[in-house]
Design a protein around this motif. Sequence first.
Motif, PDB file in Angstrom:
ATOM      1  N   ASP A  18      -4.769  12.804   9.579  1.00  0.00           N
ATOM      2  CA  ASP A  18      -5.554  12.430   8.390  1.00  0.00           C
ATOM      3  C   ASP A  18      -4.974  11.183   7.735  1.00  0.00           C
ATOM      4  OD1 ASP A  18      -7.051  14.773   8.775  1.00  0.00           O
ATOM      5  OD2 ASP A  18      -6.012  15.890   7.203  1.00  0.00           O
ATOM      6  N   ILE A  19      -3.645  11.140   7.581  1.00  0.00           N
ATOM      7  CA  ILE A  19      -3.013  10.004   6.907  1.00  0.00           C
ATOM      8  C   ILE A  19      -3.069   8.759   7.783  1.00  0.00           C
ATOM      9  CG2 ILE A  19      -0.846   9.119   5.968  1.00  0.00           C
ATOM     10  CD1 ILE A  19      -2.240  11.133   4.159  1.00  0.00           C
ATOM     11  N   LYS A  20      -2.883   8.917   9.081  1.00  0.00           N
ATOM     12  CA  LYS A  20      -3.021   7.761   9.972  1.00  0.00           C
ATOM     13  C   LYS A  20      -4.419   7.175   9.872  1.00  0.00           C
ATOM     14  CE  LYS A  20      -1.343   7.843  14.149  1.00  0.00           C
ATOM     15  NZ  LYS A  20      -0.312   6.785  14.185  1.00  0.00           N
ATOM     16  N   ARG A  21      -5.441   8.022   9.799  1.00  0.00           N
ATOM     17  CA  ARG A  21      -6.816   7.538   9.663  1.00  0.00           C
ATOM     18  C   ARG A  21      -7.016   6.850   8.314  1.00  0.00           C
ATOM     19  NH1 ARG A  21     -10.512  12.079   9.704  1.00  0.00           N
ATOM     20  NH2 ARG A  21     -12.115  10.471   9.802  1.00  0.00           N
ATOM     21  N   LEU A  22      -6.405   7.396   7.259  1.00  0.00           N
ATOM     22  CA  LEU A  22      -6.501   6.767   5.939  1.00  0.00           C
ATOM     23  C   LEU A  22      -5.912   5.367   5.978  1.00  0.00           C
ATOM     24  CD1 LEU A  22      -6.925   6.729   2.860  1.00  0.00           C
ATOM     25  CD2 LEU A  22      -4.723   7.936   2.638  1.00  0.00           C
ATOM     26  N   ILE A  23      -4.729   5.214   6.571  1.00  0.00           N
ATOM     27  CA  ILE A  23      -4.106   3.894   6.650  1.00  0.00           C
ATOM     28  C   ILE A  23      -4.972   2.939   7.465  1.00  0.00           C
ATOM     29  CG2 ILE A  23      -2.119   2.607   7.522  1.00  0.00           C
ATOM     30  CD1 ILE A  23      -0.407   5.065   6.874  1.00  0.00           C
ATOM     31  N   GLY A  24      -5.474   3.419   8.598  1.00  0.00           N
ATOM     32  CA  GLY A  24      -6.338   2.578   9.418  1.00  0.00           C
ATOM     33  C   GLY A  24      -7.565   2.092   8.663  1.00  0.00           C
TER      34      GLY A  24
ATOM     35  N   LEU B 127       0.848  -1.192   0.000  1.00  0.00           N
ATOM     36  CA  LEU B 127       0.000   0.000   0.000  1.00  0.00           C
ATOM     37  C   LEU B 127       0.881   1.239   0.000  1.00  0.00           C
ATOM     38  CD1 LEU B 127      -2.742   1.564   0.507  1.00  0.00           C
ATOM     39  CD2 LEU B 127      -2.279   1.235   2.959  1.00  0.00           C
ATOM     40  N   VAL B 128       0.550   2.216  -0.840  1.00  0.00           N
ATOM     41  CA  VAL B 128       1.170   3.540  -0.794  1.00  0.00           C
ATOM     42  C   VAL B 128       0.074   4.570  -0.594  1.00  0.00           C
ATOM     43  CG1 VAL B 128       2.424   5.307  -2.100  1.00  0.00           C
ATOM     44  CG2 VAL B 128       3.167   2.919  -2.201  1.00  0.00           C
ATOM     45  N   VAL B 129       0.257   5.450   0.391  1.00  0.00           N
ATOM     46  CA  VAL B 129      -0.695   6.534   0.639  1.00  0.00           C
ATOM     47  C   VAL B 129      -0.083   7.844   0.164  1.00  0.00           C
ATOM     48  CG1 VAL B 129      -1.911   5.400   2.527  1.00  0.00           C
ATOM     49  CG2 VAL B 129       0.127   6.742   3.039  1.00  0.00           C
ATOM     50  N   ILE B 130      -0.934   8.744  -0.329  1.00  0.00           N
ATOM     51  CA  ILE B 130      -0.494  10.000  -0.942  1.00  0.00           C
ATOM     52  C   ILE B 130      -1.088  11.182  -0.195  1.00  0.00           C
ATOM     53  CG2 ILE B 130      -0.642  11.439  -3.010  1.00  0.00           C
ATOM     54  CD1 ILE B 130      -0.459   8.956  -4.700  1.00  0.00           C
ATOM     55  N   SER B 131      -0.223  12.159   0.120  1.00  0.00           N
ATOM     56  CA  SER B 131      -0.642  13.412   0.750  1.00  0.00           C
ATOM     57  C   SER B 131      -0.322  14.566  -0.198  1.00  0.00           C
ATOM     58  CB  SER B 131       0.089  13.593   2.089  1.00  0.00           C
ATOM     59  OG  SER B 131      -0.226  14.837   2.684  1.00  0.00           O
ATOM     60  N   HIS B 132      -1.343  15.283  -0.621  1.00  0.00           N
ATOM     61  CA  HIS B 132      -1.169  16.382  -1.578  1.00  0.00           C
ATOM     62  C   HIS B 132      -0.630  17.643  -0.895  1.00  0.00           C
ATOM     63  CE1 HIS B 132      -4.683  18.515  -0.011  1.00  0.00           C
ATOM     64  NE2 HIS B 132      -5.411  17.414  -0.143  1.00  0.00           N
ATOM     65  N   GLY B 133      -0.338  18.646  -1.704  1.00  0.00           N
ATOM     66  CA  GLY B 133       0.167  19.907  -1.199  1.00  0.00           C
ATOM     67  C   GLY B 133      -0.936  20.874  -0.808  1.00  0.00           C
ATOM     68  N   HIS B 134      -0.539  22.114  -0.557  1.00  0.00           N
ATOM     69  CA  HIS B 134      -1.440  23.193  -0.150  1.00  0.00           C
ATOM     70  C   HIS B 134      -2.618  23.326  -1.116  1.00  0.00           C
ATOM     71  CE1 HIS B 134      -2.036  27.810  -0.211  1.00  0.00           C
ATOM     72  NE2 HIS B 134      -2.745  27.317   0.780  1.00  0.00           N
TER      73      HIS B 134
ATOM     74  N   PRO C 107      -0.156  -5.422   5.575  1.00  0.00           N
ATOM     75  CA  PRO C 107       0.076  -4.321   6.518  1.00  0.00           C
ATOM     76  C   PRO C 107       1.538  -4.096   6.846  1.00  0.00           C
ATOM     77  CG  PRO C 107      -0.781  -6.240   7.660  1.00  0.00           C
ATOM     78  CD  PRO C 107      -0.860  -6.548   6.204  1.00  0.00           C
ATOM     79  N   GLN C 108       2.413  -5.009   6.439  1.00  0.00           N
ATOM     80  CA  GLN C 108       3.847  -4.844   6.687  1.00  0.00           C
ATOM     81  C   GLN C 108       4.550  -4.103   5.552  1.00  0.00           C
ATOM     82  OE1 GLN C 108       4.941  -5.716   9.686  1.00  0.00           O
ATOM     83  NE2 GLN C 108       2.809  -6.336  10.034  1.00  0.00           N
ATOM     84  N   ARG C 109       3.819  -3.779   4.488  1.00  0.00           N
ATOM     85  CA  ARG C 109       4.435  -3.111   3.335  1.00  0.00           C
ATOM     86  C   ARG C 109       3.638  -1.855   2.993  1.00  0.00           C
ATOM     87  NH1 ARG C 109       5.560  -6.551  -1.685  1.00  0.00           N
ATOM     88  NH2 ARG C 109       3.515  -7.489  -1.327  1.00  0.00           N
ATOM     89  N   ILE C 110       3.905  -0.787   3.729  1.00  0.00           N
ATOM     90  CA  ILE C 110       3.196   0.475   3.532  1.00  0.00           C
ATOM     91  C   ILE C 110       4.211   1.576   3.246  1.00  0.00           C
ATOM     92  CG2 ILE C 110       1.682   2.210   4.573  1.00  0.00           C
ATOM     93  CD1 ILE C 110       0.462  -0.006   6.260  1.00  0.00           C
ATOM     94  N   GLY C 111       3.966   2.320   2.164  1.00  0.00           N
ATOM     95  CA  GLY C 111       4.800   3.446   1.785  1.00  0.00           C
ATOM     96  C   GLY C 111       4.000   4.732   1.754  1.00  0.00           C
ATOM     97  N   PHE C 112       4.717   5.844   1.646  1.00  0.00           N
ATOM     98  CA  PHE C 112       4.106   7.174   1.674  1.00  0.00           C
ATOM     99  C   PHE C 112       4.727   8.030   0.591  1.00  0.00           C
ATOM    100  CE2 PHE C 112       4.347  11.622   2.778  1.00  0.00           C
ATOM    101  CZ  PHE C 112       3.083  11.933   3.249  1.00  0.00           C
ATOM    102  N   PHE C 113       3.877   8.782  -0.133  1.00  0.00           N
ATOM    103  CA  PHE C 113       4.331   9.819  -1.056  1.00  0.00           C
ATOM    104  C   PHE C 113       3.697  11.142  -0.646  1.00  0.00           C
ATOM    105  CE2 PHE C 113       3.649  12.666  -4.591  1.00  0.00           C
ATOM    106  CZ  PHE C 113       4.912  12.753  -5.148  1.00  0.00           C
ATOM    107  N   GLY C 114       4.523  12.193  -0.538  1.00  0.00           N
ATOM    108  CA  GLY C 114       3.995  13.503  -0.183  1.00  0.00           C
ATOM    109  C   GLY C 114       4.663  14.608  -0.972  1.00  0.00           C
ATOM    110  N   PHE C 115       3.869  15.573  -1.392  1.00  0.00           N
ATOM    111  CA  PHE C 115       4.339  16.725  -2.165  1.00  0.00           C
ATOM    112  C   PHE C 115       4.080  18.003  -1.386  1.00  0.00           C
ATOM    113  CE2 PHE C 115       2.715  20.095  -5.122  1.00  0.00           C
ATOM    114  CZ  PHE C 115       3.949  20.532  -5.593  1.00  0.00           C
ATOM    115  N   SER C 116       5.101  18.871  -1.272  1.00  0.00           N
ATOM    116  CA  SER C 116       4.949  20.190  -0.653  1.00  0.00           C
ATOM    117  C   SER C 116       4.513  20.043   0.813  1.00  0.00           C
ATOM    118  CB  SER C 116       3.966  21.028  -1.478  1.00  0.00           C
ATOM    119  OG  SER C 116       4.010  22.376  -1.119  1.00  0.00           O
ATOM    120  N   ARG C 117       3.334  20.516   1.181  1.00  0.00           N
ATOM    121  CA  ARG C 117       2.853  20.269   2.539  1.00  0.00           C
ATOM    122  C   ARG C 117       2.682  18.767   2.797  1.00  0.00           C
ATOM    123  NH1 ARG C 117      -1.757  24.713   4.389  1.00  0.00           N
ATOM    124  NH2 ARG C 117      -0.498  26.588   4.001  1.00  0.00           N
TER     125      ARG C 117
END
Length: 328
Positions: A139-145, A83-90, A159-169
């Motif tokens: 917000d991201i912790k809730r998304l993963i949950g 799983l990869v979760v994404i957090s956008h910018g401003h 659940p042992q293979r989780i990544g994160f991508f984030g841009f700007s904020r």
Amino acid sequence: MTTTRKKHPYVAASILTLLFCLLAATAHAAGFKRLDIPADANGPAMKAMVWTPCAEPAEDVPFGPYILHGRRDCPTVGEKLPLVVISHGHTGSFLGHHDLAETLANAGFVVAAINHPGDSFADPSRSGDMSAFIERPTDIKRLIGYMLSAAPDAAKIDPQRIGFFGFSRGGYTGLVLAGGVPDFLHADVPCPDPRPSVCDEVERGDVPTQPLPADPRIKAYVIADPFNVFPAASDLNNVTAPIQVWASQYGGDGVLPHSAPALARTLPRKPDYHFVPDSAHFAFLAPCAEAMKEKMREICVDEHGFDRVAFHKAFDASVLAFFQANLR
């Protein structure tokens, strides 16, 4: 692979990873679907988009101002998927990095992105407040949950293979989740005009006094042009996960050109660092459709001869290769 001005130095190094990405894409398309994450004790309802591996052939699907490449509501293929979760910018959107999400899903990942409540294109109501920075990691912790428990594909995710991508904020958000402690009082961040309320909050000292929540479930991070409020090495002492950092040459939207290079030098574990010549901040957003370019030139049209389409082919492949290597 070149821009209209010159060949970028990172492109040659990305040829093998790009070939890997293209070969992986022959196995799956990217299925995508909209999800609504209900409110809970930790925050309001959130809107999400999820991409998953799909056995059907991809097609171009208009979705608002975007053109997505995949299949809507396609059944998910595979088991024990990373799983990869994404957090956008401003004031961004869960679609701002859809091309990367499609690349990852094509290669067998589940990808989930949200609109951050109060700091998204759809709801910018608190984008200028300190509360937006405080609540983003939760917000991201809730998304993963949600993705691991109640989402339609929860049983297919490892659940042992989780990544994160984030841009700007979103990059700031990832660094907090990785264990970073923001120092808003001493950060090298300019206050824009018009002046948002967060600048006054910082001047008054109305900043978090307790550490913001980290998330040890996340095993690897990709950070693009981060909003850097971690001026001292001690702010990042606990950030030990593998990190890939991308830096634009010119910055923008509150991110200074030296922010990402400074962060890369400050991290306790040497990151996989990429400097992108001729680029500005919004080059990391997905290439825009022609109609979107007309309406949103600031975020869609690049200067200095920068070729966003060519760059994203190498960028997406490099991010995929990083997650493949670090989410084994």
